[in-house]
Scaffold this active site. Structure first.
Site, short mmCIF file in Angstrom:
data_model
loop_
_atom_site.label_atom_id
_atom_site.label_comp_id
_atom_site.label_asym_id
_atom_site.label_seq_id
_atom_site.Cartn_x
_atom_site.Cartn_y
_atom_site.Cartn_z
CE1 TYR A 158 -4.27 1.51 0.09
CE2 TYR A 158 -3.32 2.91 1.80
CZ TYR A 158 -4.33 2.63 0.90
OH TYR A 158 -5.41 3.48 0.83
CE LYS A 165 -7.05 6.24 1.81
NZ LYS A 165 -8.14 7.10 1.26
P1 NAD Z 1 -12.97 4.01 -6.73
O1 NAD Z 1 -11.88 3.83 -7.72
O2 NAD Z 1 -14.32 3.66 -7.14
O3 NAD Z 1 -12.96 5.50 -6.15
C1 NAD Z 1 -11.83 6.34 -6.17
C2 NAD Z 1 -12.30 7.62 -6.79
O4 NAD Z 1 -11.28 8.63 -6.74
C3 NAD Z 1 -12.69 7.46 -8.27
O5 NAD Z 1 -14.02 7.88 -8.43
C4 NAD Z 1 -11.75 8.41 -8.99
O6 NAD Z 1 -12.34 9.02 -10.13
C5 NAD Z 1 -11.49 9.43 -7.87
N1 NAD Z 1 -10.33 10.28 -8.14
C6 NAD Z 1 -9.03 9.90 -8.31
N2 NAD Z 1 -8.26 10.97 -8.61
C7 NAD Z 1 -9.09 12.05 -8.62
C8 NAD Z 1 -8.90 13.44 -8.89
N3 NAD Z 1 -7.69 13.94 -9.21
N4 NAD Z 1 -9.98 14.27 -8.81
C9 NAD Z 1 -11.20 13.78 -8.50
N5 NAD Z 1 -11.45 12.47 -8.24
C10 NAD Z 1 -10.40 11.62 -8.32
O7 NAD Z 1 -12.50 3.13 -5.45
P2 NAD Z 1 -13.06 3.10 -3.94
O8 NAD Z 1 -12.48 1.84 -3.38
O9 NAD Z 1 -14.50 3.34 -3.94
O10 NAD Z 1 -12.28 4.30 -3.25
C11 NAD Z 1 -12.94 5.37 -2.58
C12 NAD Z 1 -12.23 5.72 -1.28
O11 NAD Z 1 -12.34 4.61 -0.38
C13 NAD Z 1 -10.74 6.01 -1.43
O12 NAD Z 1 -10.38 7.07 -0.56
C14 NAD Z 1 -10.11 4.72 -0.93
O13 NAD Z 1 -8.80 4.92 -0.45
C15 NAD Z 1 -11.07 4.37 0.18
N6 NAD Z 1 -10.99 2.99 0.66
C16 NAD Z 1 -11.17 1.94 -0.19
C17 NAD Z 1 -11.07 0.63 0.30
C18 NAD Z 1 -11.23 -0.56 -0.61
O14 NAD Z 1 -10.86 -1.67 -0.21
N7 NAD Z 1 -11.78 -0.41 -1.79
C19 NAD Z 1 -10.79 0.42 1.66
C20 NAD Z 1 -10.63 1.54 2.50
C21 NAD Z 1 -10.73 2.82 1.99
O1 0WE Z 2 -7.28 2.93 -1.10
C1 0WE Z 2 -7.20 1.91 -1.73
C2 0WE Z 2 -6.72 1.93 -3.16
C3 0WE Z 2 -6.33 3.29 -3.63
C4 0WE Z 2 -5.63 3.33 -4.96
C5 0WE Z 2 -5.74 2.33 -5.93
C6 0WE Z 2 -5.09 2.47 -7.15
C7 0WE Z 2 -5.13 1.40 -8.21
C8 0WE Z 2 -4.90 1.99 -9.59
C9 0WE Z 2 -4.85 4.42 -5.22
N1 0WE Z 2 -4.19 4.56 -6.40
C10 0WE Z 2 -4.31 3.61 -7.35
N2 0WE Z 2 -3.64 3.81 -8.53
C11 0WE Z 2 -3.83 3.03 -9.61
O2 0WE Z 2 -3.16 3.22 -10.66
N3 0WE Z 2 -7.50 0.72 -1.12
C12 0WE Z 2 -7.76 0.72 0.30
C13 0WE Z 2 -7.53 -0.58 -1.81
C14 0WE Z 2 -6.17 -1.19 -1.70
O3 0WE Z 2 -5.16 -0.78 -2.49
C15 0WE Z 2 -4.03 -1.52 -2.12
C16 0WE Z 2 -4.35 -2.38 -1.08
C17 0WE Z 2 -5.72 -2.16 -0.80
C18 0WE Z 2 -6.54 -2.82 0.25
C19 0WE Z 2 -2.73 -1.48 -2.65
C20 0WE Z 2 -1.75 -2.34 -2.13
C21 0WE Z 2 -2.06 -3.18 -1.09
C22 0WE Z 2 -3.36 -3.23 -0.56
#
Ligand code: NAD
Ligand code: 0WE
Length: 258
Positions: A158, A165
């Protein structure tokens, strides 16, 4: 259907990319609670999907904003001021780090990758909170930012997103302090892993879901809707005494030692 009533509230849900986005689950539950919404998407690439999704809601429209552009943030709040003249809540569900920074060695983190990850995933909350707080003046409001436990513990791969974060959660506390006197609450929601675009293609993600399921007290993974329900709680009056808090919605995973 849940009984929280947000019929007199309007707010921003930022970070909808597709039907798997956490922000989309949040938008659906806020819509069920009666809130008026603006779904904010990053760029033209995701615009058609987000327009299709907004059309499924009762009181939602879409707005564009790339959060790395000050001009686009200013334009977003100018449009909201004209449309609603006020704002009750903001949900920040945005994160990005260049793919080259994820999965490999943290020691190899580049200056440019660090800048971009921190800019998009952490700094963005500051100008957004500034714009939102101005529209909340006098009436109070709430902001919630999505975060991940990698801010507190090491999740291999990560990498710089964990740094981002940690910064985001600090920003939540600092904003909670400064906006508290204006009746504006600011919280983080630390979600367990859920399958979304941002999690797809992450090497080892299926194994992470499996380990989460085995180790979490509830012995399962969490759902998009469980994250969304907690966001609705935090923006609602039910959470009126809570600010600066990072709420874990992770089936209890974070309490475990082994
Ligand atoms: P997602 O890819 O659907 O959402 C990420 C969003 O960020 C996308 O809509 C993308 O368009 C937007 N984004 C990226 N760069 C941007 C920019 N420059 N301007 C405006 N928008 C931008 O994935 P998600 O998992 O729904 O992620 C949403 C949030 O939840 C993130 O903060 C992620 O870190 C957090 N999160 C995700 C998980 C997981 O396991 N999926 C766990 C904990 C936290
Ligand atoms: O917040 C996240 C993912 C955020 C994210 C994901 C991507 C994939 C595509 C940020 N930047 C990018 N850039 C890209 O090009 N999570 C909490 C999901 C996540 O991401 C990981 C995790 C987990 C969980 C990455 C490495 C290890 C674990």
């Amino acid at each position: 259907m849940y009984r929280v009533d947000l019929a007199d509230k309007v707010g921003l849900v930022m970070g909808v990319a597709n039907e798997r986005s956490i922000a989309w689950a949040v938008a659906r539950i806020l819509d069920q609670a009666g809130a008026g919404l603006a779904l904010v998407y990053q760029n033209d690439r995701v615009k058609p999907y987000v327009e299709g999704l907004a059309a499924q809601l009762r009181r939602a429209e879409v707005q564009a904003c790339d959060v790395t552009e000050d001009g686009q943030i200013a334009a977003l709040f100018a449009r909201l001021k004209e449309k609603w003249g006020r704002l009750d809540f903001l949900v920040h569900s945005i994160a990005f780090a260049p793919a080259t920074e994820l999965g490999g060695e943290f020691l190899a983190t580049s200056r440019a990758g660090f800048r971009e990850a921190l800019d998009v995933s952490a700094y963005s909350l500051i100008p957004l909170a500034r714009g939102a707080a101005e529209l909340m003046q006098g009436r109070g409001g709430a902001m919630v930012a999505l975060t991940f436990q990698a801010s507190e513990r090491v999740f291999p791969g990560y990498n710089v997103m964990g740094t981002a974060k940690a910064a985001l959660e600090h920003i939540v506390r600092q904003l909670a302090y400064e906006l508290g006197p204006h009746g504006v609450r600011v919280c983080g929601l630390s979600s367990g892993p859920v399958r979304t675009l941002a999690a797809r293609g992450i090497p080892g993600f299926p194994e992470m879901l499996k380990s989460h399921e085995e180790r979490a007290p509830l012995k399962r993974n969490i759902t998009h809707d469980e994250v969304a329900k907690a966001v609705v709680f935090l923006v609602s009056d039910l959470a009126s005494g809570i600010t600066g808090e990072i709420l874990h919605v992770d089936a209890g995973y974070h309490i475990m030692g082994v």
